[in-house]
Design an enzyme around this catalytic site. Structure first.
Site, PDB file in Angstrom:
ATOM      1  N   GLN A  84     -10.753  21.814   9.293  1.00 38.48           N
ATOM      2  CA  GLN A  84     -10.499  20.369   9.184  1.00 38.48           C
ATOM      3  C   GLN A  84     -11.017  19.809   7.856  1.00 38.48           C
ATOM      4  OE1 GLN A  84      -9.393  17.792  11.328  1.00 38.48           O
ATOM      5  NE2 GLN A  84     -10.734  16.053  10.952  1.00 38.48           N
ATOM      6  N   HIS A 160     -13.661  10.524   1.223  1.00 39.68           N
ATOM      7  CA  HIS A 160     -13.703  10.046   2.618  1.00 39.68           C
ATOM      8  C   HIS A 160     -14.892   9.090   2.771  1.00 39.68           C
ATOM      9  CE1 HIS A 160     -13.916  10.236   6.962  1.00 39.68           C
ATOM     10  NE2 HIS A 160     -13.045  11.208   7.060  1.00 39.68           N
ATOM     11  N   ASP A 205      -7.011   4.550  12.869  1.00 44.67           N
ATOM     12  CA  ASP A 205      -6.850   5.783  12.086  1.00 44.67           C
ATOM     13  C   ASP A 205      -5.459   5.720  11.452  1.00 44.67           C
ATOM     14  OD1 ASP A 205      -7.093   8.282  10.999  1.00 44.67           O
ATOM     15  OD2 ASP A 205      -7.556   9.314  12.878  1.00 44.67           O
ATOM     16  N   GLU A 264     -10.734   5.529   2.815  1.00 48.30           N
ATOM     17  CA  GLU A 264     -10.629   6.790   2.084  1.00 48.30           C
ATOM     18  C   GLU A 264      -9.500   6.679   1.070  1.00 48.30           C
ATOM     19  OE1 GLU A 264     -10.215   9.852   5.164  1.00 48.30           O
ATOM     20  OE2 GLU A 264     -11.095   8.423   6.555  1.00 48.30           O
TER      21      GLU A 264
HETATM   22  C1  BG6 Z   1     -10.425  10.788   9.055  1.00 47.99           C
HETATM   23  C2  BG6 Z   1      -9.270  11.149   9.941  1.00 47.99           C
HETATM   24  O1  BG6 Z   1     -10.036  10.943   7.735  1.00 47.99           O
HETATM   25  O2  BG6 Z   1     -11.525  11.658   9.313  1.00 47.99           O
HETATM   26  C3  BG6 Z   1      -9.707  11.102  11.392  1.00 47.99           C
HETATM   27  O3  BG6 Z   1      -8.193  10.275   9.693  1.00 47.99           O
HETATM   28  C4  BG6 Z   1     -10.934  11.981  11.604  1.00 47.99           C
HETATM   29  O4  BG6 Z   1      -8.646  11.498  12.236  1.00 47.99           O
HETATM   30  C5  BG6 Z   1     -12.010  11.564  10.610  1.00 47.99           C
HETATM   31  O5  BG6 Z   1     -11.387  11.855  12.920  1.00 47.99           O
HETATM   32  C6  BG6 Z   1     -13.294  12.373  10.712  1.00 47.99           C
HETATM   33  O6  BG6 Z   1     -13.048  13.729  10.529  1.00 47.99           O
HETATM   34  P1  BG6 Z   1     -14.222  14.761  10.651  1.00 47.99           P
HETATM   35  O7  BG6 Z   1     -13.601  16.117  10.448  1.00 47.99           O
HETATM   36  O8  BG6 Z   1     -15.199  14.447   9.555  1.00 47.99           O
HETATM   37  O9  BG6 Z   1     -14.813  14.595  12.015  1.00 47.99           O
END
Ligand code: BG6
Length: 289
Positions: A84, A160, A205, A264
């Site tokens: 992710q 982010h 989101d 972001e």
């Molecule tokens: C955001 C996404 O950028 O990041 C979300 O749009 C996600 O869907 C969030 O839940 C956090 O992601 P992570 O991997 O840091 O838990």
């Protein structure tokens, strides 16, 4: 070492024993960057006011993402073939240069290159640079990706950023009216934003496509705004996990959604393809107002 000296840059052992760097501007503004992810974890104004949200539940372990601050998403946004949000936020970056620039800003330059483990999951040679710049009332992040491979590659990238807010119910995000968005919580449905100032009452989101270069985040409870300016990064993702998702996230406090908003800036919907030897650059500047 980070003594009470006047050195604009110092390296120190951060939480969890992780290697970190502190930037100090003569005005009193400071920023902290962890080499794990080249992750900005703190940005404070001269009077000590913190501008970024950092979860009290964050893990501080090499190879794990820090919850809060400014994770760098690269080369994949969200879920997919790679972990992710990609591997940049969990990789150990090098500190290459640091000092005071001609414009008076304090700067630190971090870099990351492919390794056996990145090539095992993303088979390309690349180099990434991230420069953090600190002035009295602003923080800037400049990014560069170079394709060092013989094959073209495509990537997504995003800063982010978790902005700290005093009360999410008094927050407004301005500048997105008329912009087309993809709502990730409604199966990726597309619609056009019709609000002049976006407010928050539930989980959010959304990916705004081709957003304006300048957005304004207003935290009315604190009497503070941040102007977010970007170049080379056309999309803006607006995220708040609200009640249920906060409970599901193990490294995030159940009540912390009231204290943050992620805005972001990045390339999310249309990945960039870089030819061998080609370079991409982009970045964002956050001005406290
Ligand atoms: C955001 C996404 O950028 O990041 C979300 O749009 C996600 O869907 C969030 O839940 C956090 O992601 P992570 O991997 O840091 O838990």
């Amino acid at each position: 070492m980070c003594g009470r000296d006047v050195n604009p840059i110092c390296e120190f052992e951060g939480r969890g024993g992780l290697a970190a760097v502190r930037l100090r501007h003569p005005s009193g503004a400071e920023a902290e960057v962890y080499r794990n992810g080249a992750h900005v974890t703190s940005w404070t104004l001269p009077q000590g006011e913190e501008m970024l949200f950092l979860s009290r539940m964050s893990r501080w372990e090499e190879g794990r993402a820090i919850r809060g601050g400014i994770p760098l998403v690269f080369p994949q946004f969200g879920p997919g073939r790679l972990p992710q949000h990609g591997f940049a936020r969990t990789s150990l970056w090098s500190l290459d240069e640091a000092g005071t620039a001609r414009d008076g800003s304090v700067r630190a330059l971090f870099s990351l290159e492919d390794t056996d483990s990145t090539r095992a999951i993303w088979p390309y040679r690349f180099s990434a640079r991230m420069e953090v710049g600190l002035k009295e009332d602003s923080l800037s992040i400049s990014l560069q990706i170079v394709n060092q491979d013989h094959e073209p590659f495509s990537f997504q990238i995003a800063l982010h950023t978790y902005f700290r807010v005093d009360d999410i119910s008094a927050v407004m995000l301005e500048g997105l009216r008329g912009v087309e968005l993809v709502d990730s919580l409604r199966g990726g449905v597309r619609e056009t934003e019709d609000r002049e100032a976006i407010t928050f009452e539930c989980e959010t989101d959304r990916i705004y496509e081709n957003a304006p270069e300048t957005l304004r985040l207003v935290d009315a409870a604190r009497g503070r705004a941040v102007v977010i300016s970007s170049y080379g990064m056309p999309d803006a993702v607006v995220w708040n996990p609200w009640v249920e998702k906060s409970r599901r996230m193990e490294d995030f406090g159940d009540d912390e959604y009231t204290r943050m908003l992620c805005v972001e800036t990045g390339i999310v919907l249309q990945p960039v393809t870089l030819a061998p030897g080609a370079a991409w650059s982009g970045g964002s500047v956050f001005d406290a107002a």
